[in-house]
Design a protein around this motif. Structure first.
Motif, short mmCIF file in Angstrom:
data_model
loop_
_atom_site.label_atom_id
_atom_site.label_comp_id
_atom_site.label_asym_id
_atom_site.label_seq_id
_atom_site.Cartn_x
_atom_site.Cartn_y
_atom_site.Cartn_z
N GLU A 129 -12.11 0.97 2.30
CA GLU A 129 -12.46 1.29 0.82
C GLU A 129 -12.02 2.71 0.26
O GLU A 129 -11.21 2.67 -0.68
CB GLU A 129 -13.90 1.00 0.19
CG GLU A 129 -14.24 -0.57 0.52
CD GLU A 129 -14.63 -0.93 1.93
OE1 GLU A 129 -14.90 -0.22 2.67
OE2 GLU A 129 -14.26 -2.27 2.26
N THR A 151 -8.45 3.26 0.71
CA THR A 151 -7.54 2.30 -0.56
C THR A 151 -7.67 3.32 -1.54
O THR A 151 -6.66 3.55 -2.26
CB THR A 151 -8.12 1.13 -0.66
OG1 THR A 151 -8.10 0.18 0.83
CG2 THR A 151 -7.46 0.37 -1.56
N ARG A 152 -8.73 3.79 -2.03
CA ARG A 152 -8.98 4.57 -3.20
C ARG A 152 -7.97 5.88 -3.02
O ARG A 152 -7.53 6.22 -3.96
CB ARG A 152 -10.15 5.26 -3.68
CG ARG A 152 -10.66 5.84 -4.94
CD ARG A 152 -12.06 6.29 -4.87
NE ARG A 152 -12.18 7.38 -4.05
CZ ARG A 152 -11.96 8.53 -3.95
NH1 ARG A 152 -11.11 9.13 -4.95
NH2 ARG A 152 -12.11 9.36 -3.08
#
Length: 87
Positions: free
Chosen positions: A17, A20-21
């Motif tokens: 996550e 991805t950010r």
């Protein structure tokens, strides 16, 4: 002289996550995050250690040269024990 390889621990890798950010951003981290995501997508695990070659040259009792590869930081000095040899 002496030569060996030692395993240096790396900080825990970011979560998918977090990668991805970072990959969606415009910072310099975006390219690195994209590469790490590609490795995860290929089923690879992210590195948790770096195998570092180390060489040591001792010149008499006065000078010891320790050579580390990569980007050496001052924190590694704490890990190098250069205690004098007992005679």
């Amino acid at each position: 002289t002496a030569w060996d390889e030692i395993a240096l621990p790396l900080a825990p890798p970011p979560s998918r996550e977090e990668l991805t950010r970072q990959a969606a951003g415009k910072s310099g981290q975006a390219v690195s995050a994209q590469r790490l995501l590609a490795r995860l997508d290929a089923g690879e695990k992210l590195d948790t250690q770096y195998t570092c070659p180390v060489s040591v040259w001792q010149f008499g009792d006065d000078v010891t040269l320790v050579s580390l590869s990569g980007e050496v930081v001052v924190d590694y000095v704490k890990m190098i024990n250069l205690s004098p040899k007992k005679k």
